[in-house]
Design a protein around this motif. Sequence first.
Motif, PDB file in Angstrom:
ATOM      1  N   ASN A 253       0.743  -1.203   0.026  1.00  0.00           N
ATOM      2  CA  ASN A 253      -0.042   0.091  -0.147  1.00  0.00           C
ATOM      3  C   ASN A 253       0.902   1.318  -0.067  1.00  0.00           C
ATOM      4  OD1 ASN A 253      -2.454  -1.072  -0.114  1.00  0.00           O
ATOM      5  ND2 ASN A 253      -2.910  -0.872   2.068  1.00  0.00           N
ATOM      6  N   ALA A 254       1.860   1.156   0.931  1.00  0.00           N
ATOM      7  CA  ALA A 254       2.561   2.463   0.976  1.00  0.00           C
ATOM      8  C   ALA A 254       3.386   2.744  -0.395  1.00  0.00           C
ATOM      9  CB  ALA A 254       4.005   2.253   2.012  1.00  0.00           C
ATOM     10  N   LYS A 256       2.397   1.420  -3.647  1.00  0.00           N
ATOM     11  CA  LYS A 256       1.193   1.603  -4.859  1.00  0.00           C
ATOM     12  C   LYS A 256       0.494   3.128  -4.527  1.00  0.00           C
ATOM     13  CE  LYS A 256      -2.695  -1.128  -3.426  1.00  0.00           C
ATOM     14  NZ  LYS A 256      -3.215  -2.302  -3.408  1.00  0.00           N
ATOM     15  N   GLN A 257       0.301   3.395  -3.276  1.00  0.00           N
ATOM     16  CA  GLN A 257      -0.559   4.701  -3.115  1.00  0.00           C
ATOM     17  C   GLN A 257       0.449   5.823  -3.506  1.00  0.00           C
ATOM     18  OE1 GLN A 257      -3.550   4.818  -2.747  1.00  0.00           O
ATOM     19  NE2 GLN A 257      -4.035   2.527  -2.136  1.00  0.00           N
ATOM     20  N   ASP A 285       5.020   5.876   6.230  1.00  0.00           N
ATOM     21  CA  ASP A 285       5.460   6.450   4.706  1.00  0.00           C
ATOM     22  C   ASP A 285       5.288   7.843   4.575  1.00  0.00           C
ATOM     23  OD1 ASP A 285       3.089   7.019   3.156  1.00  0.00           O
ATOM     24  OD2 ASP A 285       2.595   4.937   3.814  1.00  0.00           O
ATOM     25  N   ILE A 288       1.133  10.299   0.212  1.00  0.00           N
ATOM     26  CA  ILE A 288       0.187  11.117   0.030  1.00  0.00           C
ATOM     27  C   ILE A 288      -0.769  11.286   1.280  1.00  0.00           C
ATOM     28  CG2 ILE A 288      -0.153  11.327  -2.349  1.00  0.00           C
ATOM     29  CD1 ILE A 288      -2.595   9.454  -1.912  1.00  0.00           C
ATOM     30  N   ILE A 290      -3.762   9.681   3.802  1.00  0.00           N
ATOM     31  CA  ILE A 290      -4.992   9.459   4.188  1.00  0.00           C
ATOM     32  C   ILE A 290      -5.880  10.823   4.513  1.00  0.00           C
ATOM     33  CG2 ILE A 290      -6.895   7.734   5.034  1.00  0.00           C
ATOM     34  CD1 ILE A 290      -4.501   5.794   5.243  1.00  0.00           C
ATOM     35  N   VAL A 298     -10.752   3.288   6.377  1.00  0.00           N
ATOM     36  CA  VAL A 298      -9.954   2.179   5.473  1.00  0.00           C
ATOM     37  C   VAL A 298      -9.839   0.691   6.097  1.00  0.00           C
ATOM     38  CG1 VAL A 298      -8.585   4.197   4.753  1.00  0.00           C
ATOM     39  CG2 VAL A 298      -7.918   2.961   6.964  1.00  0.00           C
ATOM     40  N   LYS A 307     -10.508   8.781  -5.126  1.00  0.00           N
ATOM     41  CA  LYS A 307      -9.042   9.404  -5.789  1.00  0.00           C
ATOM     42  C   LYS A 307      -9.443  10.330  -6.919  1.00  0.00           C
ATOM     43  CE  LYS A 307      -6.328   6.268  -4.053  1.00  0.00           C
ATOM     44  NZ  LYS A 307      -6.614   6.466  -2.386  1.00  0.00           N
ATOM     45  N   THR A 317      -8.336  -3.775  -4.298  1.00  0.00           N
ATOM     46  CA  THR A 317      -9.531  -4.297  -3.969  1.00  0.00           C
ATOM     47  C   THR A 317     -10.407  -3.914  -2.985  1.00  0.00           C
ATOM     48  OG1 THR A 317      -8.677  -6.213  -2.523  1.00  0.00           O
ATOM     49  CG2 THR A 317      -8.766  -6.573  -4.776  1.00  0.00           C
ATOM     50  N   LEU A 319      -9.742  -4.509  -0.112  1.00  0.00           N
ATOM     51  CA  LEU A 319      -9.776  -5.757   0.827  1.00  0.00           C
ATOM     52  C   LEU A 319      -8.732  -5.960   1.907  1.00  0.00           C
ATOM     53  CD1 LEU A 319     -11.709  -8.422  -1.183  1.00  0.00           C
ATOM     54  CD2 LEU A 319     -12.683  -7.130   0.777  1.00  0.00           C
ATOM     55  N   GLY A 320      -7.482  -5.227   1.391  1.00  0.00           N
ATOM     56  CA  GLY A 320      -6.339  -5.607   1.923  1.00  0.00           C
ATOM     57  C   GLY A 320      -6.206  -5.266   3.419  1.00  0.00           C
ATOM     58  N   LEU A 321      -6.765  -3.937   3.751  1.00  0.00           N
ATOM     59  CA  LEU A 321      -6.503  -3.583   5.292  1.00  0.00           C
ATOM     60  C   LEU A 321      -7.468  -4.198   6.146  1.00  0.00           C
ATOM     61  CD1 LEU A 321      -5.909   0.339   5.069  1.00  0.00           C
ATOM     62  CD2 LEU A 321      -4.375  -1.466   5.534  1.00  0.00           C
ATOM     63  N   SER A 322      -8.524  -4.558   5.338  1.00  0.00           N
ATOM     64  CA  SER A 322      -9.342  -5.317   6.310  1.00  0.00           C
ATOM     65  C   SER A 322      -8.993  -6.794   6.534  1.00  0.00           C
ATOM     66  CB  SER A 322     -10.865  -5.553   5.856  1.00  0.00           C
ATOM     67  OG  SER A 322     -10.904  -6.119   4.407  1.00  0.00           O
ATOM     68  N   PHE A 347       0.882   3.237  10.062  1.00  0.00           N
ATOM     69  CA  PHE A 347      -0.127   2.053  10.543  1.00  0.00           C
ATOM     70  C   PHE A 347       0.935   1.323  11.765  1.00  0.00           C
ATOM     71  CE2 PHE A 347      -1.428   2.680   6.470  1.00  0.00           C
ATOM     72  CZ  PHE A 347      -3.023   2.361   6.403  1.00  0.00           C
TER      73      PHE A 347
END
Length: 362
Positions: A253-254, A256-257, A285, A288, A290, A298, A307, A317, A319-322, A347
Motif C-alpha cells: 500500500n505504501a 502503490k498509493q 511512509d 500522500i 489518508i 480504511v 481518488k 480491491t 480488501l487489503g486492510l480489512s 500504521f
Amino acid sequence: MQRASAEGGQKIQNILLDQVQDALFIIDEVQEILYANRAAKQFFGDDIEVIGRQLIEVCLDHNFVQIAERAMQSQSLSPIQDKVKLATTNRTVLIEAGAINSNYQIGQGGWMMVRDITTELHTEQVRQDFVANASHELRTPLSIIKGYLEMIEDDPKYTQAVGIMSKHTDRLARIVDDMLLISRVESADGDMVKKEVLFDIGDCIEDIIQQLQPVIDEQNAKVKVMLPPDSEDRNFLGDRFYWDQIFFNLIENALKQNTHVAALKIEVVVKKKAKTNQFLIKVVDNGIGIPRDALREVFKRFYRVEKSHSQQKIKGTGLGLSIVKRAVEAHYGSIHVESQPGYRTRFIISVPGPPPASPQES
Ligand code: ADP
C-alpha cells in the motif's frame, strides 16, 4: 415544581430500563436476582417472576452463570464480555457483566446485560459462506480464461486486446484471492484458524521486502527496517502465513498509493516492550496520506479512498486492510492508523509477544 421524590426517581428509572431491548439482571453475592428489567423477565420464559430466585434456576445454564461468577471475582473495573450458546434454547447470547462493589451501597454482587445475537450470527454465517463459495467457484473459470489468453498473446492481431483482457483478468484474480483469504480469516465462527509457530519477525519482513523489491526499485523508494537488536526480542509466535499477508499489504500500500512521490521513504519499525511483553510494529511512509474523514473507514471491506482522476489507476480491491485488521486481531492485537497527508502516514500494530520461557526451558 416540586422535586421528584426518591421513589418517583426510581420509578422513572425502572420505566426507562424496561424500554431497553437487552436483558439486564442485577444479582447479589449469592447470585439471587435483585433486579430484572422487562426484557430480562421475558428472556428465559414468558414474563416469569425472576426476582428473589437464583440465577441458575432461571437460566438453567452453567456457562451463563459462570460468566457472572467471573465478573464478580474479577478485580478489574471494566466489565467482561463473552458469547454463550444456551443449552436450553440453542440461542447464542452476548453477555457483558461486571461486579458491583460496596461503593454502590447495595451490597456486593454483579450485573449482566444480555443480548440475543443468534440472528446476527446466522446472517454473518450466510454472508461468509456466500463469499467463500462464490470466490471458490470463480477461480476455475478465471484460470481457464487466463490460459486461453496466454495462447493467443503472441498473435500480433490481438496484442492490444489480449493486453487489456489480461490486465482485467489479473485484477479479477486478485479480488477472488483476497475474497478467499477473507473467508479463510473469518472461518470457524469468526475465529481465525491459525497455525502458530515461533519465527523471527525480521525474517518475515525481509522476505516481503524481497518480494516487493522490483516495485521498490521501479519507484526508487527507500525502505528502512529497524528491528530489536537482540534476536530473542524478534521471536514471534503466530501464523507466519498471515504475518506475510499483513506486511505485504501494508508495505505494498505504501508503495502503490505513492507512485508519484519523488523521494518515497518507507520505514518498518519493530520494538519489543519488555515490561508488557508487547510488540509495537509501525509501517510508516511519507506519501500522500489518508484524509482525516477516511481514517476510520480504511479498515472496512471494499473501502477505497476516493481518488482524484489522475490516481484512479491504482490497483486494489479495498480488501487489503480489512484482511490486515482481522489477522492482527486474531493474534490478540490491535491496529490503528494516523496520517498527516503529504507528511507521514503510520500504521501502528500492538500485539502480545510469545509467553516468556519457563525457567526449566531456558
Ligand atoms: P486497496 O486494495 O485499495 O489497497 P486496502 O484495504 O489495502 O485496499 O486500502 C484501503 C484504502 O486505504 C486504499 O484504497 C487507500 O486509499 C488507503 N490507503 C491504505 N494505505 C495507504 C497508504 N499507505 N497511503 C495512502 N493511502 C492508503
